[in-house]
Design an enzyme around this catalytic site. Structure first.
Site, PDB file in Angstrom:
ATOM      1  N   HIS A 114       0.876  -1.185   0.000  1.00 12.46           N
ATOM      2  CA  HIS A 114       0.000   0.000   0.000  1.00 12.46           C
ATOM      3  C   HIS A 114       0.913   1.235   0.000  1.00 12.46           C
ATOM      4  O   HIS A 114       2.036   1.184   0.520  1.00 12.46           O
ATOM      5  CB  HIS A 114      -0.829  -0.050   1.285  1.00 12.46           C
ATOM      6  CG  HIS A 114      -1.877   0.999   1.426  1.00 12.46           C
ATOM      7  ND1 HIS A 114      -1.586   2.291   1.800  1.00 12.46           N
ATOM      8  CD2 HIS A 114      -3.224   0.962   1.274  1.00 12.46           C
ATOM      9  CE1 HIS A 114      -2.703   2.994   1.880  1.00 12.46           C
ATOM     10  NE2 HIS A 114      -3.716   2.201   1.551  1.00 12.46           N
ATOM     11  N   ASP A 194       3.391  -3.977   8.140  1.00 11.27           N
ATOM     12  CA  ASP A 194       2.126  -3.279   7.934  1.00 11.27           C
ATOM     13  C   ASP A 194       1.026  -4.309   8.181  1.00 11.27           C
ATOM     14  O   ASP A 194       0.775  -5.179   7.344  1.00 11.27           O
ATOM     15  CB  ASP A 194       2.098  -2.732   6.498  1.00 11.27           C
ATOM     16  CG  ASP A 194       0.757  -2.106   6.148  1.00 11.27           C
ATOM     17  OD1 ASP A 194      -0.211  -2.278   6.910  1.00 11.27           O
ATOM     18  OD2 ASP A 194       0.693  -1.451   5.087  1.00 11.27           O
ATOM     19  N   GLN A 197      -4.106  -5.121   7.164  1.00 11.64           N
ATOM     20  CA  GLN A 197      -5.067  -6.101   6.650  1.00 11.64           C
ATOM     21  C   GLN A 197      -4.937  -7.474   7.294  1.00 11.64           C
ATOM     22  O   GLN A 197      -5.673  -8.392   6.944  1.00 11.64           O
ATOM     23  CB  GLN A 197      -4.927  -6.241   5.124  1.00 11.64           C
ATOM     24  CG  GLN A 197      -5.182  -4.962   4.357  1.00 11.64           C
ATOM     25  CD  GLN A 197      -6.591  -4.395   4.574  1.00 11.64           C
ATOM     26  OE1 GLN A 197      -7.482  -5.066   5.113  1.00 11.64           O
ATOM     27  NE2 GLN A 197      -6.788  -3.153   4.185  1.00 11.64           N
ATOM     28  N   LYS A 220     -10.291  -0.619  10.764  1.00 13.92           N
ATOM     29  CA  LYS A 220     -10.500  -1.807   9.930  1.00 13.92           C
ATOM     30  C   LYS A 220     -10.819  -3.030  10.791  1.00 13.92           C
ATOM     31  O   LYS A 220     -10.957  -4.138  10.297  1.00 13.92           O
ATOM     32  CB  LYS A 220      -9.243  -2.087   9.093  1.00 13.92           C
ATOM     33  CG  LYS A 220      -8.919  -0.984   8.080  1.00 13.92           C
ATOM     34  CD  LYS A 220      -7.709  -1.358   7.266  1.00 13.92           C
ATOM     35  CE  LYS A 220      -7.093  -0.192   6.527  1.00 13.92           C
ATOM     36  NZ  LYS A 220      -7.869   0.323   5.412  1.00 13.92           N
ATOM     37  N   CYS A 360      -4.720   2.579  -3.678  1.00  9.09           N
ATOM     38  CA  CYS A 360      -3.476   3.083  -3.042  1.00  9.09           C
ATOM     39  C   CYS A 360      -2.342   2.075  -3.199  1.00  9.09           C
ATOM     40  O   CYS A 360      -1.548   1.861  -2.271  1.00  9.09           O
ATOM     41  CB  CYS A 360      -3.681   3.403  -1.565  1.00  9.09           C
ATOM     42  SG  CYS A 360      -4.903   4.666  -1.277  1.00  9.09           S
TER      43      CYS A 360
END
Ligand SMILES: Cc1ncc(COP(=O)(O)O)c(C=O)c1O
Length: 403
Positions: A114, A194, A197, A220, A360
């Site tokens: 991302h 990261d 997700q 999220k 993104c």
């Protein structure tokens, strides 16, 4: 097992009949989390860590408790390893701007990232005259699978940091972050993960992975917007210069000096997002009560259904790996249709919310998918088989009438 019909009652928006398949962008927020935030405003609305009166004491206690819940959620050793941030982007920028870079240092990342875990490192590279290598997924590259061999070739003794996503926001591909961390550490490099997700969808254990930093987004994972977290391994706290300093970060100050706190408070400058952070703690509890294993099992079924049924449709180009290697994402194009037209039609004709565009992830979109954009349907634990049936039938209709 997850009782989806029972769980759905917690989400007020679902009562409107909307089919929400955009949780990768931001998830819905359940009543228990909303109630917990309201409790702050109704019962102990005050600033934190700044007052001796009982409202401030109670607010501070709840705010600190939220750190502990988040720490427990990702199995950090202690709540002092958790910094409340606004979002994943802020967490990653905190590390990028806080480390002491030298000319010639190298950063290794991947082409699957991302922008928040890519352009941030490009800026560091440009500012400090460093090298950056973005490992390309192995063929067929549109599956987004990174080979450990390729990572091993990219990471050398000049590598100061490896920045890798745990799960691709565009393809859903799950990365072997534990193995990548091991390779990076063999060369003395830091590892930033990261987790935007992964943390909402699977059990993430920072001690098992062994990473140095993990950034993820509360919004999220059923928390409100504006409250997220950054994990920093305790022994590295002092090595990172905070993005902002001021109230709340200071151990001592005089007319011509200041000394920052040595613990996580050095990163939380000014009045934080108190209600939202308390909401994040409640969201961690909510997910834990459902069980991350149950969430993952339910999502796996929806992922398989979405992947297998969309793949069968004429004119559909589906990107990403086999269902076993990804979370609940289906990224696709319908013939030569503009993905925004497809997303708008899904909304107007079937009340289905999906995201469209470059997500993104322009380096991935341009160099691997080689399209200006695509549609992304993403499922979470509150979605059902019948909602995926409706998605597939609406996409079939679009493919039959618009291509
Ligand atoms: C993998 C990944 N990283 C980073 C981000 C940025 O998250 P935020 O908008 O919370 O900063 C996202 C958001 O979609 C993402 O999916």
């Amino acid at each position: 097992m997850l009782n989806v019909q029972k769980v759905r009652k917690d989400f007020p928006i679902l009562k409107t009949g909307v089919i929400y398949l955009d949780s990768t962008a931001s998830s819905l927020t359940p009543e228990p989390v909303l109630d917990k935030m309201l409790e702050f405003y109704h019962e102990y609305r005050a600033n934190v860590e700044r007052g001796v009166h009982h409202l401030s004491q109670k607010a501070s206690e709840e705010y600190e408790c939220a750190h502990a819940k988040v720490a427990h959620f990702i199995n950090a050793k202690s709540d002092s390893e958790i910094i409340m941030t606004r979002n994943t982007t802020e967490g990653i920028n905190t590390i990028a701007n806080g480390l002491d870079w030298k000319r010639g240092d190298k950063i290794v990342t991947s082409l699957v990232e991302h922008h928040s875990n890519f352009v941030v490192w490009l800026r560091v590279k440009n500012r400090h005259h460093m090298d950056l290598e973005a490992v390309r997924p192995s063929e067929p590259a549109e599956q987004g699978i990174i080979s450990l061999n390729d990572f091993e070739k990219a990471v050398d003794d000049k590598t100061k940091l490896v920045a890798i996503t745990h799960v691709s926001n565009l393809l859903g591909t799950i990365m072997p972050v534990k193995e990548i961390t091991k390779i990076a550490h063999e060369h003395g490099a830091y590892v930033v993960i990261d987790g935007a997700q992964s943390v909402p969808h699977m059990k993430v254990d920072v001690q098992e992975i062994g990473c140095d930093f993990l950034a993820f987004s509360g919004h999220k994972m059923c928390a409100p917007t504006g409250a997220s977290a950054l994990f920093i391994r305790e022994d590295l706290m002092k090595e990172i210069e905070p993005l902002c300093i001021g109230g709340g970060t200071i151990a001592d100050a005089g007319v011509d000096y200041y000394k920052l706190e040595e613990n996580s408070s050095r990163f939380e400058a000014g009045t934080p997002a108190i209600a939202e952070s308390i909401g994040l703690g409640a969201a961690a509890d909510y997910l834990q009560n459902l069980g991350m294993e149950n969430i993952r099992n339910h999502e796996n079924k929806l992922t398989r259904q979405m992947h297998e049924e969309l793949q069968e449709l004429p004119e559909i180009e589906l990107y990403g790996p086999e269902p076993k290697d990804k979370i609940g994402i289906a990224a696709f194009n319908v013939g030569n249709l503009n993905p925004h037209d497809v997303a708008l039609t899904l909304d107007v004709s079937a009340n289905i919310m999906v995201r469209s565009g470059h997500h993104c992830a322009l380096p991935l979109m341009k160099n691997v998918i080689r399209k200006p954009g695509c549609v992304r349907a993403s499922a979470y634990f509150y979605n059902t088989k019948s909602e995926i049936d409706k998605l597939v039938s609406a996409v079939r209709e679009i493919s039959a009438t618009m291509t």
